[in-house]
Design an enzyme around this catalytic site. Sequence first.
Site, short mmCIF file in Angstrom:
data_model
loop_
_atom_site.label_atom_id
_atom_site.label_comp_id
_atom_site.label_asym_id
_atom_site.label_seq_id
_atom_site.Cartn_x
_atom_site.Cartn_y
_atom_site.Cartn_z
N CYS A 38 -50.08 19.25 19.90
CA CYS A 38 -50.03 17.80 19.77
C CYS A 38 -51.48 17.31 19.79
O CYS A 38 -52.41 18.09 19.57
CB CYS A 38 -49.20 17.16 20.89
SG CYS A 38 -49.87 17.41 22.56
N GLN A 39 -51.70 16.03 20.03
CA GLN A 39 -53.06 15.52 19.97
C GLN A 39 -53.90 15.92 21.19
O GLN A 39 -55.04 16.34 21.07
CB GLN A 39 -53.05 14.00 19.82
CG GLN A 39 -54.40 13.37 19.52
CD GLN A 39 -54.96 13.77 18.17
OE1 GLN A 39 -54.23 14.19 17.28
NE2 GLN A 39 -56.27 13.67 18.02
#
Length: 247
Positions: free
Chosen positions: A128-129
């Site tokens: 994810c980020q």
Amino acid sequence: MQADNEDYELKQAKDMAAARKRWEALVRDEKVKVLTPSQAGYAIQLSNKTLLDVRPSTERKKAWVKGSTWIPIFEVDNRLDSGTVSRKVTSFVMGGWWSGTPTLSYDSQFLSKVEEKFPKDTDLIVACQKGLRSLAACELLYNAGYRNLFWVQGGLEAAEEEDLVIEGPQPIKFAGIGGVSEFLGWTDQQRVQAAKEGWGYRLLYSARLRLKSGLILFAKVGLFLVADALFLGAQRVGSYIQELRSH
């Protein structure tokens, strides 16, 4: 409403604390293997492992890893029921206006979407980020029977340019920023980039954002003026019809 919001925030904090303990155990017991962004890049290129991008659409559309599969575990919540609106207001007041972070909700179809694409013995690199949502995804996948899971520590935001092949209109480090802080160029990511490339980069980036925001504002004002003109026109037509009837 305020009491409901406080209860919701307290429950969120407790749930997050419990989740962190479970995730730490998954990593500690090596049920989920840890990769740096650089190691993930090597694994994708040399071993043909699949990168599963679980970020919401607001981040994915800005930048993504070439060849990655996108299945968000949380997506932007566009519902307008009282509970969702209340959470959106709370999020905005508590800093959403500054960070631009949208209100997200868990996609209950996440597991079934992954299972449609990948058998349980697939080597999955989950990212994810920033790294937290991908850990949540790893827990769900492990509990569902996936045993070859790799977690990108620090998320895609921690990747350097040479680590992964990135596509999209923005640098991958900027995919998670937004709001007023991005507009002003005051996020940590922008400051780091400015330190590397000089303040000219920051000025150009901020100028581009201001131009984009100005165009969006201009479009909104234009739509408002058109709607206002149509409303006034409708009023005048109504008055004209009324006058005709009265005569």
